[in-house]
Design a protein around this motif. Structure first.
Motif, PDB file in Angstrom:
ATOM      1  N   ARG A 167      31.016   7.970  37.361  1.00 19.26           N
ATOM      2  CA  ARG A 167      31.269   6.434  36.757  1.00 19.26           C
ATOM      3  C   ARG A 167      30.572   6.382  35.435  1.00 19.26           C
ATOM      4  N   PHE A 168      29.211   6.717  35.483  1.00 19.33           N
ATOM      5  CA  PHE A 168      28.409   6.467  34.223  1.00 19.33           C
ATOM      6  C   PHE A 168      29.009   7.084  33.087  1.00 19.33           C
ATOM      7  N   ALA A 169      29.450   8.420  33.325  1.00 24.47           N
ATOM      8  CA  ALA A 169      29.815   9.219  32.071  1.00 24.47           C
ATOM      9  C   ALA A 169      31.075   8.662  31.362  1.00 24.47           C
ATOM     10  N   GLY A 170      31.886   7.743  32.324  1.00 19.04           N
ATOM     11  CA  GLY A 170      32.945   7.205  31.968  1.00 19.04           C
ATOM     12  C   GLY A 170      32.859   5.870  31.158  1.00 19.04           C
ATOM     13  N   LEU A 171      31.452   5.581  31.177  1.00 17.41           N
ATOM     14  CA  LEU A 171      31.414   4.016  30.270  1.00 17.41           C
ATOM     15  C   LEU A 171      30.948   4.290  29.041  1.00 17.41           C
ATOM     16  N   ASP A 172      31.723   3.507  28.036  1.00 15.52           N
ATOM     17  CA  ASP A 172      30.951   3.525  26.642  1.00 15.52           C
ATOM     18  C   ASP A 172      29.780   2.667  26.768  1.00 15.52           C
ATOM     19  N   THR A 173      29.165   2.737  25.354  1.00 14.13           N
ATOM     20  CA  THR A 173      27.981   2.013  25.301  1.00 14.13           C
ATOM     21  C   THR A 173      27.972   0.470  25.453  1.00 14.13           C
ATOM     22  N   GLN A 178      27.129  -3.990  29.100  1.00 14.36           N
ATOM     23  CA  GLN A 178      27.555  -5.231  29.996  1.00 14.36           C
ATOM     24  C   GLN A 178      27.383  -5.266  31.484  1.00 14.36           C
ATOM     25  N   LEU A 179      27.210  -4.085  32.081  1.00 13.28           N
ATOM     26  CA  LEU A 179      27.004  -3.794  33.270  1.00 13.28           C
ATOM     27  C   LEU A 179      25.132  -4.056  33.541  1.00 13.28           C
ATOM     28  N   GLN A 180      24.561  -3.625  32.684  1.00 17.26           N
ATOM     29  CA  GLN A 180      22.994  -3.973  32.498  1.00 17.26           C
ATOM     30  C   GLN A 180      23.028  -5.632  32.617  1.00 17.26           C
ATOM     31  N   ASN A 181      23.597  -6.254  31.699  1.00 13.75           N
ATOM     32  CA  ASN A 181      23.461  -7.604  31.604  1.00 13.75           C
ATOM     33  C   ASN A 181      24.087  -8.265  32.882  1.00 13.75           C
ATOM     34  N   ASN A 182      24.993  -8.022  33.517  1.00 12.39           N
ATOM     35  CA  ASN A 182      25.702  -8.522  34.667  1.00 12.39           C
ATOM     36  C   ASN A 182      24.620  -8.483  35.881  1.00 12.39           C
ATOM     37  N   ILE A 183      23.892  -7.118  36.063  1.00 16.13           N
ATOM     38  CA  ILE A 183      22.922  -7.220  37.114  1.00 16.13           C
ATOM     39  C   ILE A 183      21.827  -7.915  36.764  1.00 16.13           C
ATOM     40  N   ILE A 184      21.331  -8.019  35.455  1.00 19.18           N
ATOM     41  CA  ILE A 184      20.067  -8.556  35.157  1.00 19.18           C
ATOM     42  C   ILE A 184      20.250 -10.237  35.196  1.00 19.18           C
ATOM     43  N   ALA A 185      21.603 -10.635  35.477  1.00 14.43           N
ATOM     44  CA  ALA A 185      21.777 -12.169  35.387  1.00 14.43           C
ATOM     45  C   ALA A 185      21.293 -12.457  36.677  1.00 14.43           C
ATOM     46  N   GLY A 186      20.939 -11.802  37.679  1.00  8.69           N
ATOM     47  CA  GLY A 186      20.452 -12.188  38.963  1.00  8.69           C
ATOM     48  C   GLY A 186      19.041 -12.298  38.781  1.00  8.69           C
ATOM     49  N   LEU A 187      18.120 -12.093  37.792  1.00  3.04           N
ATOM     50  CA  LEU A 187      16.747 -12.207  37.860  1.00  3.04           C
ATOM     51  C   LEU A 187      16.432 -13.698  37.451  1.00  3.04           C
ATOM     52  N   PRO A 188      15.881 -14.201  38.163  1.00  3.58           N
ATOM     53  CA  PRO A 188      15.275 -15.711  37.598  1.00  3.58           C
ATOM     54  C   PRO A 188      14.634 -15.667  36.553  1.00  3.58           C
ATOM     55  N   GLY A 189      15.330 -16.586  35.639  1.00  5.92           N
ATOM     56  CA  GLY A 189      14.698 -16.978  34.460  1.00  5.92           C
ATOM     57  C   GLY A 189      15.066 -15.625  33.070  1.00  5.92           C
ATOM     58  N   ALA A 190      15.804 -14.654  33.904  1.00  7.04           N
ATOM     59  CA  ALA A 190      16.085 -13.770  32.611  1.00  7.04           C
ATOM     60  C   ALA A 190      17.141 -14.004  31.670  1.00  7.04           C
ATOM     61  N   ASN A 191      18.076 -14.596  32.010  1.00 13.95           N
ATOM     62  CA  ASN A 191      19.159 -14.771  31.003  1.00 13.95           C
ATOM     63  C   ASN A 191      19.303 -13.906  30.203  1.00 13.95           C
ATOM     64  N   ASP A 192      19.952 -12.723  30.697  1.00 17.79           N
ATOM     65  CA  ASP A 192      20.097 -11.532  30.143  1.00 17.79           C
ATOM     66  C   ASP A 192      19.152 -10.916  29.159  1.00 17.79           C
TER      67      ASP A 192
END
Length: 401
Positions: A167-173, A178-192
């Motif tokens: 899956r990772f190999a098939g993702l462009d930059t 976007q995947l990183q930002n989506n997951i970090i959205a769950g970090l309190p106060g992170a706001n991406d």
């Protein structure tokens, strides 16, 4: 059950007028601008109460702030880090200030670092709307290949790791970002805005904290604050882990009925209670909502009624899932609401003043005008209004039966 609605304050794209038109009876909110560990002053609490009680045109809304979600437990408290004593004292002062302003229900969680976690905040659904989802393979791709957490490969099966590498190999930059930002959205106060190194640094604070130690820290926290909550008339209620399995090597301690049984036994006060979230708990295939209520309903102070649908692949307890329509997921919402109404009847019969359990339609799919409205992830107007209407219909049918 009192029908409530989560509101993120005056910057929320959904207004008090919108809520009233949806038939909302009460509001769930928090002071998100105040950092975890700081005191919530009576002045700030009253300011939010005034915002809730007023329509955009300045006339009364008829709504009140019924539930705090949440007065956050700081990472300092969870890890017993520097300034621990000060953070506990500030939490207690905030409890007293909330009680002085007439608020009686407080939802919180004890999830380390990650609050809720999804890999896609706008996954396309067959009906044309979107929903939040958690794809296990995407998450493992982030954990192993983007975050590059040292022990990540030890946490997953060989097959899962192979799928994640592909899956990772098939993702462009752009897709990786976007995947990183989506997951970090769950970090309190992170706001991406957190860097990967900041995530790694935060994870390092839990290097010596396993599930047993984190649970011990939670009991120590409650041993100090729950007696104060009991004294001032506040019902605290712990939200379950979301999702209910370990992520990024972090311990999860509030994922099952057994976890809650232990929690309320170890701090046996009425003020130490449960946020019953069918969405979070329901990701676990062993979850039995009606049985949970029959066994522990006397300590349920707040209910999040939402539904999730498990999907392949699975890796042990870890599973992919998406936010389903309120009546369309793995949880039998009719049976759950029947059990909650039975619990309310028991409370009325015994003379409990808290016989009405506040509930809210938690999360929702983005449908219709939601698709063009910039709302908080998981908190659309139309999708939640649909959920509330469905829940209201169930409640009316059961009460009339």
């Amino acid at each position: 059950m009192k029908q409530t609605w989560r509101w993120f304050g005056p910057h929320d794209t959904i207004s008090t007028a919108d809520m009233r038109q949806c038939g909302v009876e009460g509001v769930v909110s928090a002071l998100h601008h105040i950092q975890p560990g700081a005191v919530w002053s009576q002045n700030e609490i009253k300011k939010r109460q005034a915002q809730i009680s007023t329509l955009p045109d300045g006339t009364p809304s008829g709504l009140a702030w019924d539930v705090v979600e949440s007065l956050p437990v700081s990472e300092t408290i969870k890890t017993k880090g520097p300034d621990y004593t000060t953070h506990i004292a500030n939490y207690i002062e905030s409890l007293r200030n909330l009680a002085a302003c007439g608020i009686e229900v407080l939802c919180y969680n004890f999830m380390p670092i990650l609050d809720w976690t999804r890999t896609d905040l706008h996954r396309a659904m067959d009906h044309g709307g979107t929903a939040m989802s958690f794809n296990l393979i995407d998450f493992v791709a982030f954990d192993v290949h983007i975050l590059e957490r040292g022990a990540a490969s030890d946490d997953y099966s060989t097959d899962t790791l192979a799928q994640a590498a592909e899956r990772f190999a098939g993702l462009d930059t752009a897709a990786r970002k976007q995947l990183q930002n989506n997951i970090i959205a769950g970090l309190p106060g992170a706001n991406d805005a957190w860097s990967l190194q900041e995530v790694r640094d935060n994870l390092a604070t839990y290097a010596d904290i396993d599930a047993a130690k984190l649970f011990s820290n939670m009991i120590d926290f409650l041993a100090q604050v729950a007696p104060v909550a009991q004294e001032v008339g506040i019902r605290m209620c712990c939200h379950p882990d979301d999702p209910p399995f370990p992520l990024l090597g972090l311990p999860r301690i509030m994922s099952t009925q057994a976890d809650y049984t232990r929690l309320i036994a170890d701090v046996d006060l009425d003020a130490n209670g449960i946020t019953f979230c069918t969405g979070s708990l329901g990701v676990d295939p062993d979850f039995d909502g009606p049985q949970f209520i029959r066994d522990l309903g006397h300590r349920i102070h707040f209910a999040h009624l939402r539904n999730t649908k498990r999907e392949m692949p699975h890796d042990g307890k870890r599973t992919s899932f998406h936010e389903a329509p309120h009546l369309g997921g793995d949880t039998n919402m009719v049976a759950v609401m029947r059990a909650l109404l039975d619990e309310e009847a028991k409370r009325r019969a015994s003379g409990r003043t808290d016989h009405s359990i506040p509930m809210r339609p938690d999360h929702g799919q983005n449908i219709l005008d939601d698709l063009t409205r910039d709302s908080m992830p998981g908190y659309p107007l139309i999708g939640r209004m649909r959920g509330l209407a469905e829940l209201r219909g169930i409640m009316a049918a059961l009460l009339d039966a």
